[in-house]
Design a protein around this motif. Structure first.
Motif, PDB file in Angstrom:
ATOM      1  N   TRP A   1      11.198  32.287  62.238  1.00  0.00           N
ATOM      2  CA  TRP A   1      12.184  33.375  62.347  1.00  0.00           C
ATOM      3  C   TRP A   1      13.301  33.105  61.363  1.00  0.00           C
ATOM      4  O   TRP A   1      13.716  31.964  61.184  1.00  0.00           O
ATOM      5  CB  TRP A   1      12.774  33.438  63.757  1.00  0.00           C
ATOM      6  CG  TRP A   1      13.621  34.663  64.020  1.00  0.00           C
ATOM      7  CD1 TRP A   1      13.187  35.848  64.527  1.00  0.00           C
ATOM      8  CD2 TRP A   1      15.037  34.805  63.797  1.00  0.00           C
ATOM      9  NE1 TRP A   1      14.247  36.736  64.642  1.00  0.00           N
ATOM     10  CE2 TRP A   1      15.395  36.113  64.192  1.00  0.00           C
ATOM     11  CE3 TRP A   1      16.018  33.957  63.299  1.00  0.00           C
ATOM     12  CZ2 TRP A   1      16.695  36.595  64.113  1.00  0.00           C
ATOM     13  CZ3 TRP A   1      17.329  34.427  63.203  1.00  0.00           C
ATOM     14  CH2 TRP A   1      17.647  35.736  63.614  1.00  0.00           C
ATOM     15  N   GLY A   2      13.790  34.150  60.732  1.00  0.00           N
ATOM     16  CA  GLY A   2      14.912  33.940  59.841  1.00  0.00           C
ATOM     17  C   GLY A   2      15.502  35.231  59.312  1.00  0.00           C
ATOM     18  O   GLY A   2      14.842  36.282  59.282  1.00  0.00           O
TER      19      GLY A   2
ATOM     20  N   ALA B   1      12.673  39.508  50.103  1.00  0.00           N
ATOM     21  CA  ALA B   1      12.048  40.374  51.115  1.00  0.00           C
ATOM     22  C   ALA B   1      10.549  40.524  50.873  1.00  0.00           C
ATOM     23  O   ALA B   1       9.749  40.484  51.818  1.00  0.00           O
ATOM     24  CB  ALA B   1      12.722  41.740  51.109  1.00  0.00           C
ATOM     25  N   LEU B   2      10.159  40.696  49.628  1.00  0.00           N
ATOM     26  CA  LEU B   2       8.736  40.845  49.312  1.00  0.00           C
ATOM     27  C   LEU B   2       7.968  39.551  49.567  1.00  0.00           C
ATOM     28  O   LEU B   2       6.830  39.575  50.045  1.00  0.00           O
ATOM     29  CB  LEU B   2       8.562  41.291  47.865  1.00  0.00           C
ATOM     30  CG  LEU B   2       9.045  42.709  47.545  1.00  0.00           C
ATOM     31  CD1 LEU B   2       8.902  43.000  46.053  1.00  0.00           C
ATOM     32  CD2 LEU B   2       8.272  43.752  48.362  1.00  0.00           C
TER      33      LEU B   2
ATOM     34  N   ALA C   1      15.250  39.993  54.579  1.00  0.00           N
ATOM     35  CA  ALA C   1      16.313  39.763  53.600  1.00  0.00           C
ATOM     36  C   ALA C   1      16.929  41.098  53.235  1.00  0.00           C
ATOM     37  O   ALA C   1      16.209  42.035  52.850  1.00  0.00           O
ATOM     38  CB  ALA C   1      15.760  39.083  52.351  1.00  0.00           C
ATOM     39  N   ASN C   2      18.231  41.193  53.369  1.00  0.00           N
ATOM     40  CA  ASN C   2      18.943  42.430  53.067  1.00  0.00           C
ATOM     41  C   ASN C   2      20.291  42.123  52.435  1.00  0.00           C
ATOM     42  O   ASN C   2      20.824  41.021  52.576  1.00  0.00           O
ATOM     43  CB  ASN C   2      19.149  43.252  54.349  1.00  0.00           C
ATOM     44  CG  ASN C   2      17.840  43.762  54.919  1.00  0.00           C
ATOM     45  OD1 ASN C   2      17.238  44.693  54.395  1.00  0.00           O
ATOM     46  ND2 ASN C   2      17.387  43.134  55.996  1.00  0.00           N
TER      47      ASN C   2
ATOM     48  N   GLU D   1      14.201  44.494  62.791  1.00  0.00           N
ATOM     49  CA  GLU D   1      13.041  43.702  62.382  1.00  0.00           C
ATOM     50  C   GLU D   1      12.276  44.319  61.220  1.00  0.00           C
ATOM     51  O   GLU D   1      11.619  43.607  60.461  1.00  0.00           O
ATOM     52  CB  GLU D   1      12.106  43.475  63.569  1.00  0.00           C
ATOM     53  CG  GLU D   1      12.677  42.491  64.593  1.00  0.00           C
ATOM     54  CD  GLU D   1      11.782  42.311  65.801  1.00  0.00           C
ATOM     55  OE1 GLU D   1      10.753  43.035  65.901  1.00  0.00           O
ATOM     56  OE2 GLU D   1      12.100  41.452  66.641  1.00  0.00           O
ATOM     57  N   GLN D   2      12.317  45.635  61.071  1.00  0.00           N
ATOM     58  CA  GLN D   2      11.615  46.301  59.974  1.00  0.00           C
ATOM     59  C   GLN D   2      12.557  46.756  58.866  1.00  0.00           C
ATOM     60  O   GLN D   2      12.173  47.534  57.995  1.00  0.00           O
ATOM     61  CB  GLN D   2      10.798  47.482  60.501  1.00  0.00           C
ATOM     62  CG  GLN D   2       9.547  47.068  61.256  1.00  0.00           C
ATOM     63  CD  GLN D   2       8.583  46.275  60.383  1.00  0.00           C
ATOM     64  OE1 GLN D   2       8.234  46.687  59.280  1.00  0.00           O
ATOM     65  NE2 GLN D   2       8.149  45.122  60.880  1.00  0.00           N
ATOM     66  N   ILE D   3      13.772  46.254  58.895  1.00  0.00           N
ATOM     67  CA  ILE D   3      14.716  46.521  57.807  1.00  0.00           C
ATOM     68  C   ILE D   3      14.722  45.297  56.904  1.00  0.00           C
ATOM     69  O   ILE D   3      15.205  44.235  57.281  1.00  0.00           O
ATOM     70  CB  ILE D   3      16.136  46.810  58.339  1.00  0.00           C
ATOM     71  CG1 ILE D   3      16.132  48.024  59.262  1.00  0.00           C
ATOM     72  CG2 ILE D   3      17.101  47.025  57.177  1.00  0.00           C
ATOM     73  CD1 ILE D   3      17.478  48.318  59.904  1.00  0.00           C
ATOM     74  N   THR D   4      14.146  45.418  55.732  1.00  0.00           N
ATOM     75  CA  THR D   4      14.112  44.295  54.807  1.00  0.00           C
ATOM     76  C   THR D   4      14.014  44.808  53.377  1.00  0.00           C
ATOM     77  O   THR D   4      13.440  45.871  53.116  1.00  0.00           O
ATOM     78  CB  THR D   4      12.951  43.331  55.131  1.00  0.00           C
ATOM     79  OG1 THR D   4      13.130  42.103  54.425  1.00  0.00           O
ATOM     80  CG2 THR D   4      11.587  43.933  54.793  1.00  0.00           C
ATOM     81  N   GLY D   5      14.633  44.078  52.471  1.00  0.00           N
ATOM     82  CA  GLY D   5      14.574  44.426  51.056  1.00  0.00           C
ATOM     83  C   GLY D   5      15.442  45.598  50.659  1.00  0.00           C
ATOM     84  O   GLY D   5      15.208  46.226  49.625  1.00  0.00           O
ATOM     85  N   THR D   6      16.460  45.866  51.439  1.00  0.00           N
ATOM     86  CA  THR D   6      17.273  47.052  51.150  1.00  0.00           C
ATOM     87  C   THR D   6      18.760  46.692  51.113  1.00  0.00           C
ATOM     88  O   THR D   6      19.147  45.554  51.340  1.00  0.00           O
ATOM     89  CB  THR D   6      17.016  48.157  52.186  1.00  0.00           C
ATOM     90  OG1 THR D   6      17.575  49.398  51.728  1.00  0.00           O
ATOM     91  CG2 THR D   6      17.599  47.820  53.548  1.00  0.00           C
TER      92      THR D   6
END
Length: 257
Positions: free
Chosen positions: A131-132, A167-168, A177-178, A241-246
């Motif tokens: 987790w991170g 994020a990728l 990662a955001n 949890e599904q917010i990443t790379g933005t």
């Protein structure tokens, strides 16, 4: 997934935005590692006071983030890093043809390169813990530009790009990662600019804030460190949890222009 008892390492966090985020995460139940380049009694007292206030473990670790080895050692000394908030940053304003090379190098090192080093050490810890969260404090200047801020704008655009790559590389893991992109935030550094600007332009305080500092912020209000801290805490929650790379803009409409 509860954030209680997780550990957040926040760079550049003995004042301003970093300190506000630290309070929000501690209030949410996280243990916190504060950081700056100073090694003063008040830095350690700040950590002790925060621990008493929020009932969590708070430590202060000195690290000069312009130095590769110290940036990496910060995470290693923390021992665990469930949440990494790359916040440390400096600024210098000058035209490109007059911009001092040492200032350029320092801004890129602290505002951008340090985030690469801390992330590189933190990711294996996050993978081991399964987790991170990596939260990079970018800026409205990570999405747009202003004259005379070449190094800062370049670094913040770089932070946004680094965020996307992280994020990728972690997209199929329980790691996100955001980047948070603040506009102007009322911090001690900004507050200190107001008297000089009042004198320079012969304006009262309210006019300086509205027409100079917040000239590009349509809301004509500063973002607050509590708002940024709340945004960071949200990114650590199960709802994100599904917010990443933005990027998440907290800029009073600046980047809507």
């Amino acid at each position: 997934m509860s954030v209680k008892e997780k550990t957040a390492v926040i760079t550049g966090s003995n004042s301003g935005i970093g300190l506000g985020i630290a309070h929000s995460l501690a209030r949410g139940g996280m243990n916190v590692v504060l950081n700056s380049f100073t090694d003063r009694e008040e830095d350690y007292s700040l950590a002790a006071d925060m621990a008493r206030e929020h009932g969590v473990d708070v430590r202060y670790i000195k690290a000069d983030l312009s130095n590769r080895d110290e940036a990496r050692a910060l995470i290693e000394q923390a021992g665990t890093c469930d949440v990494l908030v790359n916040n440390a940053g400096i600024q210098h304003v000058a035209a490109i043809d007059e911009f001092p090379t040492d200032k350029w190098n320092a801004i890129i090192a602290i505002n951008l390169t340090s985030a690469f080093h801390t992330t590189a050490v933190a990711l294996p810890m996050m993978r081991k813990a399964e987790w991170g969260r990596v939260i990079n404090i970018a800026s409205a200047h990570g999405l747009t530009a202003s004259p005379y801020k070449s190094a800062y704008v370049a670094a913040k655009h770089g932070i946004v790009g680094l965020t996307k790559v992280v994020a990728l590389e972690t997209a199929q893991e329980p790691i996100t990662a955001n980047a948070i992109c603040p506009g102007y935030v009322m911090t001690p550094i900004v507050e200190a600019q107001i008297p000089d600007t009042m004198e320079k332009y012969d304006m009262d305080r309210e006019t300086v804030i509205r027409d100079v500092l917040l000239s590009r912020q349509p809301s004509k209000e500063f973002a607050t460190t509590d708002q940024l801290g709340g945004t960071a805490l949200f990114l650590c929650s199960e709802h994100a949890e599904q917010i990443t790379g933005t990027t998440i803009s907290v800029d009073g409409g600046w980047t809507a222009l």
